[in-house]
Design a protein around this motif. Structure first.
Motif, PDB file in Angstrom:
ATOM      1  N   MET A   1       0.832  -1.207   0.000  1.00  0.00           N
ATOM      2  CA  MET A   1       0.000   0.000   0.000  1.00  0.00           C
ATOM      3  C   MET A   1       0.867   1.258   0.000  1.00  0.00           C
ATOM      4  O   MET A   1       0.528   2.248  -0.645  1.00  0.00           O
ATOM      5  CB  MET A   1      -0.929   0.006   1.208  1.00  0.00           C
ATOM      6  CG  MET A   1      -2.019  -1.005   1.137  1.00  0.00           C
ATOM      7  SD  MET A   1      -3.135  -0.647  -0.225  1.00  0.00           S
ATOM      8  CE  MET A   1      -4.278  -1.978  -0.063  1.00  0.00           C
ATOM      9  N   ALA A   2       1.984   1.213   0.704  1.00  0.00           N
ATOM     10  CA  ALA A   2       2.893   2.358   0.704  1.00  0.00           C
ATOM     11  C   ALA A   2       3.459   2.588  -0.691  1.00  0.00           C
ATOM     12  O   ALA A   2       3.527   3.726  -1.159  1.00  0.00           O
ATOM     13  CB  ALA A   2       4.029   2.129   1.706  1.00  0.00           C
ATOM     14  N   SER A   3       3.826   1.524  -1.370  1.00  0.00           N
ATOM     15  CA  SER A   3       4.378   1.651  -2.707  1.00  0.00           C
ATOM     16  C   SER A   3       3.340   2.185  -3.692  1.00  0.00           C
ATOM     17  O   SER A   3       3.634   3.069  -4.499  1.00  0.00           O
ATOM     18  CB  SER A   3       4.904   0.293  -3.172  1.00  0.00           C
ATOM     19  OG  SER A   3       5.500   0.388  -4.421  1.00  0.00           O
ATOM     20  N   LEU A   4       2.129   1.673  -3.614  1.00  0.00           N
ATOM     21  CA  LEU A   4       1.069   2.180  -4.492  1.00  0.00           C
ATOM     22  C   LEU A   4       0.737   3.635  -4.193  1.00  0.00           C
ATOM     23  O   LEU A   4       0.486   4.424  -5.094  1.00  0.00           O
ATOM     24  CB  LEU A   4      -0.189   1.321  -4.353  1.00  0.00           C
ATOM     25  CG  LEU A   4      -0.128  -0.052  -4.982  1.00  0.00           C
ATOM     26  CD1 LEU A   4      -1.400  -0.831  -4.657  1.00  0.00           C
ATOM     27  CD2 LEU A   4       0.048   0.058  -6.474  1.00  0.00           C
ATOM     28  N   SER A   5       0.770   3.986  -2.931  1.00  0.00           N
ATOM     29  CA  SER A   5       0.486   5.364  -2.543  1.00  0.00           C
ATOM     30  C   SER A   5       1.561   6.314  -3.041  1.00  0.00           C
ATOM     31  O   SER A   5       1.266   7.411  -3.521  1.00  0.00           O
ATOM     32  CB  SER A   5       0.368   5.449  -1.023  1.00  0.00           C
ATOM     33  OG  SER A   5       0.316   6.774  -0.603  1.00  0.00           O
ATOM     34  N   LEU A   6       2.807   5.897  -2.931  1.00  0.00           N
ATOM     35  CA  LEU A   6       3.906   6.758  -3.365  1.00  0.00           C
ATOM     36  C   LEU A   6       3.987   6.885  -4.883  1.00  0.00           C
ATOM     37  O   LEU A   6       4.670   7.770  -5.393  1.00  0.00           O
ATOM     38  CB  LEU A   6       5.231   6.247  -2.810  1.00  0.00           C
ATOM     39  CG  LEU A   6       5.369   6.402  -1.298  1.00  0.00           C
ATOM     40  CD1 LEU A   6       6.646   5.745  -0.820  1.00  0.00           C
ATOM     41  CD2 LEU A   6       5.328   7.852  -0.899  1.00  0.00           C
ATOM     42  N   ALA A   7       3.274   6.032  -5.610  1.00  0.00           N
ATOM     43  CA  ALA A   7       3.215   6.169  -7.058  1.00  0.00           C
ATOM     44  C   ALA A   7       2.266   7.292  -7.473  1.00  0.00           C
ATOM     45  O   ALA A   7       2.287   7.728  -8.610  1.00  0.00           O
ATOM     46  CB  ALA A   7       2.767   4.854  -7.691  1.00  0.00           C
ATOM     47  N   MET A   8       1.461   7.756  -6.542  1.00  0.00           N
ATOM     48  CA  MET A   8       0.523   8.847  -6.825  1.00  0.00           C
ATOM     49  C   MET A   8       1.211  10.192  -6.603  1.00  0.00           C
ATOM     50  O   MET A   8       1.996  10.351  -5.666  1.00  0.00           O
ATOM     51  CB  MET A   8      -0.693   8.736  -5.906  1.00  0.00           C
ATOM     52  CG  MET A   8      -1.470   7.463  -6.097  1.00  0.00           C
ATOM     53  SD  MET A   8      -2.709   7.187  -4.841  1.00  0.00           S
ATOM     54  CE  MET A   8      -3.727   8.614  -4.989  1.00  0.00           C
TER      55      MET A   8
END
Length: 108
Positions: A12-19
């Motif tokens: 979730m952190a990785s997906l969030s940081l892609a935003m």
């Protein structure tokens, strides 16, 4: 269960940081396009890997429910950390991944 929760948090952190919004909240700039794709790919991979310990430990029926609950718990933990301590939330993703990999490597 702890390895699954750690993988979900890191995913979730990785997906969030892609935003753009969340990346900018932490590093004050938008992510480069290759970094954005790498973060998205790693995020989805980590979330998919989080299903493995659940399915291995509880079987297909209960393991899927535990995985879904872990996704929610990992997302909630990351969102709460992102709201109050954004840099710490991002920094905890790598140790969470290392912890999960180490706990999965140890035979049960």
């Amino acid at each position: 269960a702890s390895a699954t929760l750690a993988l979900c948090y890191a995913g979730m952190a990785s997906l969030s940081l892609a935003m753009d919004r969340h990346h900018g909240q932490i590093w004050r700039r938008d992510p480069a396009p290759p970094a954005r794709w790498l973060l998205r790919g790693c995020g989805w991979l980590l979330l998919a890997l989080a299903a493995w310990p659940c399915l291995r430990g509880w079987g297909a029926s209960i393991g899927a429910v535990v995985w879904a609950g872990s996704l929610c718990a990992g997302a909630l933990a990351y969102v709460l950390m992102l709201a109050y301590h954004p840099r710490t939330a991002a920094a905890l993703a790598l140790p969470a991944t290392v912890f999960a990999a180490a706990s999965l490597a140890v035979p049960a």
